[in-house]
Design an enzyme around this catalytic site. Sequence first.
Site, PDB file in Angstrom:
ATOM      1  N   HIS A 113      -8.469   1.048  -3.543  1.00 25.66           N
ATOM      2  CA  HIS A 113      -9.297   0.876  -2.286  1.00 25.66           C
ATOM      3  C   HIS A 113     -10.213   2.135  -2.168  1.00 25.66           C
ATOM      4  CE1 HIS A 113      -9.333  -0.044   2.115  1.00 25.66           C
ATOM      5  NE2 HIS A 113     -10.582  -0.010   1.743  1.00 25.66           N
ATOM      6  N   ASP A 125      -4.833   3.831  -1.717  1.00 23.29           N
ATOM      7  CA  ASP A 125      -5.943   3.935  -0.980  1.00 23.29           C
ATOM      8  C   ASP A 125      -6.359   5.311  -1.119  1.00 23.29           C
ATOM      9  OD1 ASP A 125      -5.883   1.949   1.063  1.00 23.29           O
ATOM     10  OD2 ASP A 125      -3.873   2.329   1.288  1.00 23.29           O
ATOM     11  N   ASP A 167      -6.571  -6.204   4.938  1.00 22.85           N
ATOM     12  CA  ASP A 167      -5.976  -4.929   5.018  1.00 22.85           C
ATOM     13  C   ASP A 167      -5.696  -4.330   6.131  1.00 22.85           C
ATOM     14  OD1 ASP A 167      -4.972  -2.179   4.288  1.00 22.85           O
ATOM     15  OD2 ASP A 167      -6.533  -1.873   2.738  1.00 22.85           O
ATOM     16  N   MET A 179      -9.071   8.237   0.184  1.00 26.97           N
ATOM     17  CA  MET A 179      -9.963   8.650   1.168  1.00 26.97           C
ATOM     18  C   MET A 179     -10.372   9.953   0.932  1.00 26.97           C
ATOM     19  SD  MET A 179      -7.310   7.188   4.091  1.00 26.97           S
ATOM     20  CE  MET A 179      -6.357   5.688   4.082  1.00 26.97           C
ATOM     21  N   MET A 224     -11.413  -5.859   5.998  1.00 30.07           N
ATOM     22  CA  MET A 224     -10.282  -4.618   6.785  1.00 30.07           C
ATOM     23  C   MET A 224     -10.230  -5.187   8.044  1.00 30.07           C
ATOM     24  SD  MET A 224      -9.919  -2.074   4.911  1.00 30.07           S
ATOM     25  CE  MET A 224      -8.915  -1.137   6.121  1.00 30.07           C
ATOM     26  N   SER A 255       0.683  -1.088   0.236  1.00 26.74           N
ATOM     27  CA  SER A 255      -0.032  -0.018   0.031  1.00 26.74           C
ATOM     28  C   SER A 255       0.753   1.193   0.030  1.00 26.74           C
ATOM     29  CB  SER A 255      -0.835   0.231   1.142  1.00 26.74           C
ATOM     30  OG  SER A 255      -1.378   1.248   1.413  1.00 26.74           O
ATOM     31  N   HIS A 279      -1.409  -1.457  -4.227  1.00 26.26           N
ATOM     32  CA  HIS A 279      -2.790  -0.823  -3.596  1.00 26.26           C
ATOM     33  C   HIS A 279      -2.849   0.635  -3.130  1.00 26.26           C
ATOM     34  CE1 HIS A 279      -6.048  -1.746  -0.762  1.00 26.26           C
ATOM     35  NE2 HIS A 279      -5.416  -0.838   0.145  1.00 26.26           N
ATOM     36  N   PHE A 299      -6.055   5.194   8.193  1.00 25.84           N
ATOM     37  CA  PHE A 299      -4.726   5.589   8.447  1.00 25.84           C
ATOM     38  C   PHE A 299      -3.798   4.191   8.505  1.00 25.84           C
ATOM     39  CE2 PHE A 299      -7.351   8.338  10.931  1.00 25.84           C
ATOM     40  CZ  PHE A 299      -6.768   9.533  10.512  1.00 25.84           C
ATOM     41  N   MET A 308     -12.416   4.480  -0.130  1.00 28.05           N
ATOM     42  CA  MET A 308     -12.813   4.857   1.109  1.00 28.05           C
ATOM     43  C   MET A 308     -13.414   6.080   0.941  1.00 28.05           C
ATOM     44  SD  MET A 308      -9.493   3.532   3.383  1.00 28.05           S
ATOM     45  CE  MET A 308      -8.521   3.374   1.935  1.00 28.05           C
ATOM     46  N   GLY A 314      -2.491  -3.461   9.444  1.00 33.12           N
ATOM     47  CA  GLY A 314      -1.777  -4.199  10.415  1.00 33.12           C
ATOM     48  C   GLY A 314      -0.961  -5.703  10.191  1.00 33.12           C
TER      49      GLY A 314
HETATM   50  C1  DX5 Z   1      -6.059   1.839   5.793  1.00 26.53           C
HETATM   51  C2  DX5 Z   1      -5.429   1.369   4.507  1.00 26.53           C
HETATM   52  C3  DX5 Z   1      -4.333   0.507   4.308  1.00 26.53           C
HETATM   53  C4  DX5 Z   1      -3.330   0.909   5.089  1.00 26.53           C
HETATM   54  C5  DX5 Z   1      -2.706  -0.174   5.560  1.00 26.53           C
HETATM   55  O1  DX5 Z   1      -7.082   2.404   6.026  1.00 26.53           O
HETATM   56  O2  DX5 Z   1      -6.818   0.860   3.810  1.00 26.53           O
HETATM   57  O3  DX5 Z   1      -4.367   0.020   2.838  1.00 26.53           O
HETATM   58  O4  DX5 Z   1      -2.189   1.467   4.125  1.00 26.53           O
HETATM   59  O5  DX5 Z   1      -1.527   0.236   6.215  1.00 26.53           O
HETATM   60  P1  DX5 Z   1      -0.579  -0.845   7.209  1.00 26.53           P
HETATM   61  O6  DX5 Z   1      -0.256  -1.903   6.604  1.00 26.53           O
HETATM   62  O7  DX5 Z   1       0.358   0.212   7.811  1.00 26.53           O
HETATM   63  O8  DX5 Z   1      -1.717  -0.980   8.437  1.00 26.53           O
HETATM   64 ZN    ZN Z   2      -6.164   0.164   1.780  1.00 24.45          ZN
END
Ligand code: DX5
Ligand code: ZN
Length: 224
Positions: free
Chosen positions: A68, A37, A177, A39, A139, A10, A35, A145, A70, A179
């Site tokens: 992705h 993100d 996705d 937002m 998720m 990501s 990937h 974040f 959001m 952690g």
């Molecule tokens: C969070 C994103 C993720 C994020 C994951 O809302 O959708 O894609 O980048 O990041 P890590 O792998 O650091 O948790």
């Molecule tokens: Zn994501």
Amino acid sequence: MTRRICIAPSILSADFARLGEQVQEAEKAGADFIHIDVMDGHFVPNITVGPLVVNAVRGVTDLPIFVHLMIEEPDRYLEAFAQAGASGLCVHWETCTHLHRTIQYISSLGVMAGVALNPATPADLLREILSYLDLVLVMTVNPGFGGQEFIASMLGKIELVRQMITELQPACMLEVDGGINTETAPEVVTAGANVLVVGHAVFGHEEGVEAAIRSLRECTSGLG
Ligand code: DX5
Ligand code: ZN
């Protein structure tokens, strides 16, 4: 037979001042997808990038790009992201009143269609839409974040989604996705995930992107 595990870095945790280079490092290190993100500051409390950045990334890599989304009312932007070069578009279940229509629309754009579920959204809600999907995204943190802690209770949900996929849509990918690192990757793969989105543990790895991807491959090897 073990399932092939795909790694999708990501870019949220990448150095945006040298984004092209970072994407190319990931590709060279053997990443399977990129990937991105998106937002909007409404559906999630953060704002990131739009089609312009997807198009810029498209120009520097041959890897499939999964976007992705959001964002609220994602239908308004699907065509723009497809035109920008996305290979797959993933909308959140929580943002789509007419999810079946949205998924048909994504497929009609000639890109892969995915649905993401927030941690509190039950797996069962996928049942009627699953046979239309190329990808389910579970998720494993609350979206918004990078660098958050994995929510361990999502492992049971990943198992449930894997059972449903096996029963109803075996070709569908099961992506996780949030952690994901060398501790949690073996757990999610054992639970049934086959695509790992990884932000901080790839782009924040102290030994670099190549070492990060290698260690993710090693820790999941033979699992799944
Ligand atoms: C969070 C994103 C993720 C994020 C994951 O809302 O959708 O894609 O980048 O990041 P890590 O792998 O650091 O948790
Ligand atoms: Zn994501």
